[in-house]
Design a protein around this motif. Structure first.
Motif, PDB file in Angstrom:
ATOM      1  N   LEU A  12       0.843  -1.190   0.000  1.00  0.00           N
ATOM      2  CA  LEU A  12       0.000   0.000   0.000  1.00  0.00           C
ATOM      3  C   LEU A  12       0.881   1.243   0.000  1.00  0.00           C
ATOM      4  N   GLY A  14       1.117   5.727  -0.469  1.00  0.00           N
ATOM      5  CA  GLY A  14       0.482   6.875   0.165  1.00  0.00           C
ATOM      6  C   GLY A  14       1.344   7.477   1.253  1.00  0.00           C
ATOM      7  N   PRO A  20      -4.798   3.647   6.002  1.00  0.00           N
ATOM      8  CA  PRO A  20      -5.216   2.273   5.694  1.00  0.00           C
ATOM      9  C   PRO A  20      -5.225   1.360   6.914  1.00  0.00           C
ATOM     10  N   GLN A 219      -9.350  -2.812  -3.470  1.00  0.00           N
ATOM     11  CA  GLN A 219     -10.057  -1.793  -4.243  1.00  0.00           C
ATOM     12  C   GLN A 219     -11.373  -1.405  -3.572  1.00  0.00           C
ATOM     13  N   GLN A 222     -10.872   0.877  -0.931  1.00  0.00           N
ATOM     14  CA  GLN A 222     -10.276   2.114  -1.440  1.00  0.00           C
ATOM     15  C   GLN A 222      -8.901   2.379  -0.802  1.00  0.00           C
ATOM     16  N   LEU A 223      -8.109   1.317  -0.753  1.00  0.00           N
ATOM     17  CA  LEU A 223      -6.757   1.431  -0.228  1.00  0.00           C
ATOM     18  C   LEU A 223      -5.799   1.753  -1.372  1.00  0.00           C
ATOM     19  N   PRO A 224      -4.820   2.601  -1.142  1.00  0.00           N
ATOM     20  CA  PRO A 224      -3.911   3.034  -2.218  1.00  0.00           C
ATOM     21  C   PRO A 224      -2.851   1.977  -2.528  1.00  0.00           C
ATOM     22  N   ASP A 226       0.394   0.420  -4.297  1.00  0.00           N
ATOM     23  CA  ASP A 226       1.659   0.830  -4.895  1.00  0.00           C
ATOM     24  C   ASP A 226       1.851   0.015  -6.174  1.00  0.00           C
ATOM     25  N   ASN A 227       1.734   0.653  -7.317  1.00  0.00           N
ATOM     26  CA  ASN A 227       1.858  -0.033  -8.606  1.00  0.00           C
ATOM     27  C   ASN A 227       3.241   0.114  -9.214  1.00  0.00           C
TER      28      ASN A 227
END
Length: 246
Positions: A12, A14, A20, A219, A222-224, A226-227
């Motif tokens: 995650l 952010g 989160p 998703q 709505q957790l960010p 890390d891509n």
């Protein structure tokens, strides 16, 4: 030959990791100390061992317990000696755990082979942070595993211990469609790097569905995500080594 389980991870991103954590309802957790060991030189901020697929890690899990792990990732079946083809649990003759598993993070899928030794003394506390690696943190069988199966030679006398990472392992929680409990682990590397990783374990024939369920859960919450495709180990080592050589 194939691994009998797959570890699936989501990191995650952010600026505020607390968000989160609160959204997932994570409380308490066990405080750990994570120390990585690398071939560090003053002239270059590189991760020489990680670049050849060698991870040397020591963890303190509350005085006086802890463990040391030698992990080869990415690994290949063809680089493993036949002595290390099958997973083994600790026993009286061999207190080490040998684990070969698939490691999935997004679209990245690798094989990881590791040998872990649990210990119940204060050996980590006697090693100064940022100093040379003490080979006594690893057993002879672990070192034999490293020398026999690593894709490159490693002289532990030339390896340094990086500054400790403050980690928190939270209690497992359930996710619909996931066959195992989900784990959450926070790494507070320093003020400049703080992140949370979620992970699950699945059988190979259920891994695709389990990964989809984990992604859908993240998703939905709505957790960010890390891509970046960069593992938490790579992020932490790059950050620590860059600071140590700046």
């Amino acid at each position: 030959m194939r691994p009998d389980k797959v570890e699936i991870k989501v990191t995650l991103a952010g600026e505020d990791v607390e968000e989160p954590i609160d959204r997932l309802g994570l409380t308490g957790g066990d405080p750990w100390t994570v120390v990585f060991c690398e071939d560090v030189t003053d002239a270059a901020a590189t991760t020489a061992l990680l670049d050849i697929g060698v991870v040397l890690r020591v963890r303190g899990k509350g005085s006086p317990t802890g463990d040391s792990t030698i992990k080869l990732r990415p690994s290949r079946w063809s680089q493993l000696d036949p002595l290390y083809f099958e997973n083994t649990d600790p026993d009286e003759d061999h207190p080490e755990e040998l684990k070969i598993e698939a490691d999935w993070a997004g679209d990245t899928r690798t094989l990881a082979a590791s040998m872990k030794l649990e210990w119940s003394d204060d050996r980590l506390a006697t090693v100064p942070a940022g100093g040379w690696l003490d080979p006594e943190l690893f057993s002879k069988r672990q070192l034999d595993f490293l020398s026999t199966c690593s894709s490159g030679r490693v002289n532990l006398a030339a390896v340094s211990m990086l500054p400790p990472i403050k980690a928190t392992r939270f209690e497992e929680f359930t996710i619909d469609g996931v066959p195992s409990g989900a784990r959450a682990e926070r790494w507070q590397v320093d003020a400049g790097l703080d992140f949370l990783e979620l992970s699950i374990v699945a059988k190979p024939n259920k891994a695709v569905a389990a990964q989809a369920a984990l992604t859908a859960f993240v998703q939905q919450m709505q957790l960010p995500i890390d891509n970046s495709g960069v593992s938490k180990t790579r992020q932490a080592l790059d950050h620590l080594i860059a600071k140590s050589t700046s």
